[in-house]
Scaffold this active site. Sequence first.
Site, PDB file in Angstrom:
ATOM      1  N   TYR A 106       5.077  47.153 -16.091  1.00 13.38           N
ATOM      2  CA  TYR A 106       4.978  48.666 -15.887  1.00 13.38           C
ATOM      3  C   TYR A 106       6.067  49.293 -16.368  1.00 13.38           C
ATOM      4  O   TYR A 106       6.285  50.417 -16.296  1.00 13.38           O
ATOM      5  CB  TYR A 106       4.433  49.267 -14.778  1.00 13.38           C
ATOM      6  CG  TYR A 106       3.144  48.687 -14.369  1.00 13.38           C
ATOM      7  CD1 TYR A 106       1.854  48.904 -15.104  1.00 13.38           C
ATOM      8  CD2 TYR A 106       3.020  47.810 -12.909  1.00 13.38           C
ATOM      9  CE1 TYR A 106       0.697  48.401 -14.640  1.00 13.38           C
ATOM     10  CE2 TYR A 106       1.558  47.221 -12.860  1.00 13.38           C
ATOM     11  CZ  TYR A 106       0.906  47.586 -13.505  1.00 13.38           C
ATOM     12  OH  TYR A 106      -0.632  47.099 -13.093  1.00 13.38           O
ATOM     13  N   ASP A 168       0.105  41.382  -5.185  1.00 13.64           N
ATOM     14  CA  ASP A 168       0.332  40.326  -5.741  1.00 13.64           C
ATOM     15  C   ASP A 168       1.759  39.448  -5.571  1.00 13.64           C
ATOM     16  O   ASP A 168       1.780  38.223  -5.036  1.00 13.64           O
ATOM     17  CB  ASP A 168       0.011  39.972  -7.149  1.00 13.64           C
ATOM     18  CG  ASP A 168      -1.574  40.114  -7.450  1.00 13.64           C
ATOM     19  OD1 ASP A 168      -2.524  39.444  -7.304  1.00 13.64           O
ATOM     20  OD2 ASP A 168      -1.880  41.232  -7.979  1.00 13.64           O
ATOM     21  N   HIS A 407       5.063  40.346 -19.651  1.00 17.32           N
ATOM     22  CA  HIS A 407       3.664  40.612 -19.635  1.00 17.32           C
ATOM     23  C   HIS A 407       3.448  42.226 -19.517  1.00 17.32           C
ATOM     24  O   HIS A 407       4.306  43.131 -19.190  1.00 17.32           O
ATOM     25  CB  HIS A 407       2.771  39.939 -18.470  1.00 17.32           C
ATOM     26  CG  HIS A 407       3.237  40.372 -17.130  1.00 17.32           C
ATOM     27  ND1 HIS A 407       2.499  41.399 -16.387  1.00 17.32           N
ATOM     28  CD2 HIS A 407       4.367  40.207 -16.308  1.00 17.32           C
ATOM     29  CE1 HIS A 407       3.261  41.458 -15.078  1.00 17.32           C
ATOM     30  NE2 HIS A 407       4.163  40.931 -15.193  1.00 17.32           N
ATOM     31  N   TYR A 488      -6.081  52.986 -15.026  1.00 15.74           N
ATOM     32  CA  TYR A 488      -5.742  53.406 -13.491  1.00 15.74           C
ATOM     33  C   TYR A 488      -4.367  53.463 -13.291  1.00 15.74           C
ATOM     34  O   TYR A 488      -3.582  54.209 -12.492  1.00 15.74           O
ATOM     35  CB  TYR A 488      -6.178  52.574 -12.343  1.00 15.74           C
ATOM     36  CG  TYR A 488      -5.471  51.361 -11.932  1.00 15.74           C
ATOM     37  CD1 TYR A 488      -5.210  50.128 -12.661  1.00 15.74           C
ATOM     38  CD2 TYR A 488      -4.622  51.315 -10.661  1.00 15.74           C
ATOM     39  CE1 TYR A 488      -4.538  49.071 -12.180  1.00 15.74           C
ATOM     40  CE2 TYR A 488      -4.045  50.262 -10.324  1.00 15.74           C
ATOM     41  CZ  TYR A 488      -4.022  49.203 -11.270  1.00 15.74           C
ATOM     42  OH  TYR A 488      -3.118  48.103 -10.404  1.00 15.74           O
ATOM     43  N   ARG A 489      -3.395  52.824 -14.267  1.00 19.02           N
ATOM     44  CA  ARG A 489      -1.897  52.858 -14.152  1.00 19.02           C
ATOM     45  C   ARG A 489      -1.405  52.129 -15.253  1.00 19.02           C
ATOM     46  O   ARG A 489      -2.133  51.440 -15.827  1.00 19.02           O
ATOM     47  CB  ARG A 489      -1.575  51.847 -12.885  1.00 19.02           C
ATOM     48  CG  ARG A 489      -0.245  51.532 -12.564  1.00 19.02           C
ATOM     49  CD  ARG A 489      -0.204  50.662 -11.487  1.00 19.02           C
ATOM     50  NE  ARG A 489       1.138  50.318 -10.921  1.00 19.02           N
ATOM     51  CZ  ARG A 489       1.285  49.344 -10.150  1.00 19.02           C
ATOM     52  NH1 ARG A 489       0.514  48.398  -9.653  1.00 19.02           N
ATOM     53  NH2 ARG A 489       2.766  48.917  -9.637  1.00 19.02           N
TER      54      ARG A 489
END
Length: 545
Positions: A106, A168, A407, A488-489
């Site tokens: 993110y 996670d 990622h 959502y994010r």
Amino acid sequence: KAQNARQRLPVVPQGIERDDFLKALDELREQLGAEHVEVNNKPLRDGWYMEHPNTHDMMTILDEEELVASAVVFPGSTQEVQQVVRWANKHLIPIFPISMGRNLGYGGAAPRVRGSVTVDLGRRMNAILDINAEDYTCLVEPGVSYYALYEALKARGLDEHMWIDTPDLGGGSVIGNAVDRGVGYTPYGDHWACHAGLEVVLPSGEVIRTGMGALPGNNSWQLFPYGFGPFSDGIFSQSNFGIVTQMGMTLMPNPGGYEAFMYTFPNDEDLGPLMDIIRPLRISNIFENVAQVRHVTQGLASRGLPRSTYYTSPGPIPSSILRAAAASTPVGDHAWAYYGMAYGPAHIRAHKLALIDSEFRRVPGARKIDPSTLPPDEYFWSRERVARGVPDIQELAWVNWAPNGAHIAFSPVSPIRGADAARLFELGKRRVEAAGFDFMPAFVVGLREMHLIVEIVFDRGDVGSKKAALACLRDLVDEAAAMGYGEYRTHLVLMDQIAGTYGWNDGALMKFNEKLKDALDPNGILAPGRCGIWPKRYRGRGWEM
Ligand code: ADP
């Protein structure tokens, strides 16, 4: 110009002269102590998850120098956070708060505006201020990671009494994850919903406590999140309206037993019927935690070996090769794996597990995997630990799929319905494979909704790979939005685009957010652009991307 190997010229925030900026930093050194202000003039090092940089995104999808901090400061208290904020207002310097900066996928620790001063809260503000074993709550500062909270419960002999909930990866900040609306996998997995009470430094430098925290002498700050009046907490998550310096979190009583289970389903096309089976079970709490359905590609990547182990040509792995490679794993020749956990004493679990078993077996070919046949290093056990609140980092393994693996995710929200799952699966597969990547979807069911999580694993040493991943994500976001699905994010680089998809009634929601931003942060110093919210000083000047 050749750069000295040990020195980089630090980036300076736009709109301030280099000398003035360096002088301003000296002023801050006097307030915080020289050792708590660091200019970012060293070569950028990516490190790894547990030794991540706080100056940039270690998994950047752009050039590393694009979203980079000019300096990093380390306040040691709420008062020092206030000082930093007042300093930023005085000099009109953008600041970007992080708790720990492990927000991988993110944007990591990177600021949205190049040259921002990163306010690294976690390094010095890392106290667990309270653990209340009677009320099952805690109060933490930004630098408290899931590991630290878990260890603290153990040290106090409370880990059998109550559980934390971890996402996670357990190295992140309890506050950082909650304010970004991350999730975990016990029944307390909705972190934002499970928080209770915030202390926030506003962009003006004032401090507030929300909920019961506003009542002097209260003893219920972590018990009743609402207090009196408007519920303000919401505006401090996924926003740039304040810096959270303390947060209360509710903790889960030990349920008195647990049992992890795993089912597999043979075909890609089983996804739809499976989702229609999961929906009523999840909403009625037979499935008590976030329900996860992971594709075999994701399962294979979770073993931590590079994809070149299985396939060396460019383009997505052909499904015959994928299935053959997975044959020796617990998923075997099947397409989907469901990872779940039943909580409570044996007799209570038995009822739920029997119901789940008969429902899952409605999918022809469904298989139940016996955990006692799985070796201790199987991915299954990592899922098991996380579902009982034990922090873990095995989930990182699939990043090895690509060389220099990094990622970024596409994560649209939808109803838990077969038809929606099938549409999103088709969209993801088509776009991701056309871009040359392997499609590794996981469906994560919250309560009444699910997010599809499509992680694109790219090579951060390869400009072409980064460009292809980003272009693919942008297409996914737009096409999903046209179908009525929103994220959502998201990652820093996609925030403007995604904020734009929430545009009902001529962008009324963003206009409202901008009004709040201008009222709370008239100088526009706090995390400009985060979640697509730009302060007046930046708006319409080409900052969006
Ligand atoms: P983690 O420590 O879990 O890796 P981060 O510290 O990277 O999480 O936080 C994720 C994002 O949430 C940050 O980029 C930042 O924008 C925001 N954030 C984190 N902590 C705070 C905080 N204490 N106050 C305000 N915003 C925060």
